[in-house]
Design an enzyme around this catalytic site. Structure first.
Site, PDB file in Angstrom:
ATOM      1  N   ASP A 177       2.489  70.181 -21.853  1.00  0.00           N
ATOM      2  CA  ASP A 177       2.280  70.844 -23.143  1.00  0.00           C
ATOM      3  C   ASP A 177       1.561  69.866 -24.064  1.00  0.00           C
ATOM      4  O   ASP A 177       1.193  68.762 -23.647  1.00  0.00           O
ATOM      5  CB  ASP A 177       3.601  71.327 -23.753  1.00  0.00           C
ATOM      6  N   HIS A 248      -2.100  74.784 -25.277  1.00  0.00           N
ATOM      7  CA  HIS A 248      -0.979  73.853 -25.090  1.00  0.00           C
ATOM      8  C   HIS A 248      -1.392  72.654 -24.239  1.00  0.00           C
ATOM      9  O   HIS A 248      -0.676  72.257 -23.318  1.00  0.00           O
ATOM     10  CB  HIS A 248       0.206  74.580 -24.452  1.00  0.00           C
ATOM     11  N   GLU A 321      -0.796  81.616 -26.056  1.00  0.00           N
ATOM     12  CA  GLU A 321      -1.055  81.005 -27.353  1.00  0.00           C
ATOM     13  C   GLU A 321      -2.291  80.106 -27.341  1.00  0.00           C
ATOM     14  O   GLU A 321      -2.279  78.991 -27.859  1.00  0.00           O
ATOM     15  CB  GLU A 321       0.183  80.225 -27.818  1.00  0.00           C
ATOM     16  N   ASP A 414      16.690  78.840 -27.154  1.00  0.00           N
ATOM     17  CA  ASP A 414      16.549  77.974 -28.325  1.00  0.00           C
ATOM     18  C   ASP A 414      16.909  78.726 -29.600  1.00  0.00           C
ATOM     19  O   ASP A 414      17.163  78.105 -30.640  1.00  0.00           O
ATOM     20  CB  ASP A 414      15.131  77.402 -28.418  1.00  0.00           C
TER      21      ASP A 414
END
Length: 547
Positions: A177, A248, A321, A414
């Site tokens: 990432d 990422h 993303e 999370d």
């Protein structure tokens, strides 16, 4: 009758009496179950202090434990019979025998999960009963993000044991990432020399003013990953690696600036990212970038062989993303769009993903990616991780693609577990143990044929605000136990599920987690040392949308 088994089995018939295991008890592992026998003998010797000598014939294990394959059982199914002859665990395959052995471990009590006996005079008994069991879904997974906060190899091995104890069978390992590159690639040494370490780390949400000024990082050597894969395979768990492209990717660009859009930004000045969020620095959509990542994947395929389990052919390439702003400004990207005859930057990402779809297929592998990869179409063998909600999974299934359901609004662990002020670094929606227990991976609008495309489900553990093992444990457990039951057991419709009964079974399961050393969130809320007062999170109020 035992009522504390998790995940709940399909059927339990109680008998009368119990089997007592003693120093004379032996363990027999029939043909095809030898690996399970080695594992079971090891954990039972450690926990019970009994010798558990191996038996050469089934008759020698009378009053002990016998493991065998059974032709009348399907893949991963098992039957456990405890009666006057001892304990018999049969499976449709070795995986089924392992799951039956895990059920036996639960029947022996929480102390069977310890690494050494706590009382030498303890009686080890199994009630007389018959358990018939098989999983609902083939893919029962956990995604661990080891890129944002590195989890040392020993921690990954520990989580494989925890997964096995819950009858989970896929570890999705998020290896790269913006904040770190975690896999050794010998032909590109700077990926770990530079890309595996960041100078500092944001504490809490990206809007937080707090920083940890210590360098953070680490990576797995190739032998570390071979060990992880082998350890997982012994527990019938497939490890699916993820190399995230084309977004990422700042850690990779920091190591090799030519991978970025150097005609737009000074990529040589980029470092491994030290904060969180969606990063604008993405890979350049060039042939050179494709060749670089082919080199990465060539080494990765050797580390993660395709014959290590039913899902081991899969390689996850991310695809989520990817901000297109730099591509819109980049002359190189615009020229690539024109050269390929593409409509726009979205089509350019589809071309990028499609290249690796074909490249992997030519090598007998299957691409899986986050649901953004649906844009522009996919090859028939590609699969989708539906994370932005149910919609991506519905679209993929209707287009004939296999799907793993992991919607953010339901199973991102999370996200906070309670709305109270003591929840450490509160992120996202409130997702309680009950919320996860009432999650159904199969969208109601799918036809019976389309539902066959749902391989299963997984919980995703993103570690931006999880700096160590204790934080990962707190966010993951006990909710992973609920997800394990959703993935394994034949449950009623979500509204009809017996959550109070699950809570009662969890009372015993917490004792197992205690024995395993898991720093779970207690039912009454976080312990004082599990709180993070003053660390800014990003809570979202209200129920999550059904997308």
């Amino acid at each position: 009758m035992p009522t504390s088994l998790i995940p709940a089995p399909r059927g339990v018939v109680a008998g009368t009496g119990e089997t007592r295991l003693t120093e004379a008890s032996r363990l027999y592992a029939g043909a095809g179950t030898e690996g399970v026998g080695r594992w079971l003998g090891g954990v039972l010797r450690a926990a019970t202090g009994l010798p558990w000598r191996e038996a050469g014939e089934p008759a020698q294990a009378r009053d002990g434990v016998r493991l065998s394959l059974a032709a009348d059982l399907g893949p991963e199914a098992y039957r456990l019979v405890s009666d006057a002859a001892g304990v018999l665990v049969e499976g449709g395959d070795a995986a089924g025998v392992l799951y039956g052995a895990q059920t036996l471990r639960q029947l022996l009590g929480a102390d069977a999960f310890r690494r050494a006996p706590v009382r030498r005079d303890r009686a080890w008994t199994v009630p007389h009963l018959t358990v018939e069991d098989a999983p609902r879904f083939r893919w029962r997974g956990l995604m661990l993000d080891v890129a944002r906060h590195f989890m040392p190899k020993e921690g990954v091995l520990r989580y494989l044991d925890l997964m096995s104890a819950h009858k989970l069978n896929v570890l999705h390992l998020h290896l790269t990432d913006d904040q770190g590159w975690r896999v050794e690639i010998k032909r590109y040494p700077r990926l770990t020399e530079t890309g595996s370490w960041r100078a500092r780390t944001k504490i809490g949400h990206r809007a937080s003013p707090l920083w940890d000024d210590r360098p953070h990082g680490g990576f797995y050597t190739q032998d570390d990953l071979r060990e992880i894969v082998a350890y997982a395979a012994e527990r019938h768990i497939c490890v699916v690696p993820e190399i995230d492209v084309p977004g990422h990717s700042q850690a990779a660009i920091a190591a090799y600036p030519e991978l970025g859009n150097s005609d737009v930004v000074d990529t040589a000045a980029l470092t491994v990212w030290d904060t969180w969020g969606i990063n604008p620095n993405v890979l350049a959509p060039t042939e050179d970038t494709l060749r670089f990542y082919e080199g990465v994947l060539e080494e990765l395929l050797e580390l993660f062989p395709a014959d290590a389990g039913p899902f081991s052919p899969f390689v996850h390439i991310g695809g989520d993303e990817c901000v297109k702003d730099q591509w819109r400004e980049s002359r190189t990207a615009r020229e690539q769009i024109a050269r390929l005859g593409l409509a726009d930057e979205d089509a350019l990402q589809s071309w990028f993903i499609g290249h690796f779809d074909r490249w992997l297929a030519e090598r007998g592998r299957r691409l899986i990616g986050w649901d953004e990869i649906l844009q522009g179409g996919l090859a028939p063998g590609a699969a989708v991780s539906s994370w932005r909600g149910y919609a991506g999974g519905v679209t993929a299934a209707r287009a004939g693609h296999d799907v793993v359901m992991c919607p953010e609004q339901q199973v991102y662990l999370d996200h906070r577990q309670d709305a109270g002020p003591d929840e450490p670094v509160p992120i996202g929606y409130v997702r309680t143990l009950e919320d996860v227990y009432r999650f159904d991976p199969v969208p109601a609008e799918l036809t019976p044929e389309e539902r066959q495309r749902v391989l299963g489900t997984q919980a995703n553990v993103w570690t931006e605000v999880m700096e160590d093992q204790g934080r990962v444990d707190y966010q993951t457990f006990p909710r992973l136990a609920a997800l394990a039951e959703v993935a394994w057991s034949e449950l009623p419709a979500p509204a009809d599920r017996d959550f109070p009964g699950f809570e009662r079974r969890m009372t015993e399961h917490y004792r197992r987690l205690d024995a395993l050393g898991v720093a779970y969130r207690p039912p009454g809320g976080p312990r004082p040392w599990q709180r993070r007062p003053g660390v800014l999170g990003r809570p979202i109020d209200g129920p999550p949308p059904a997308l």
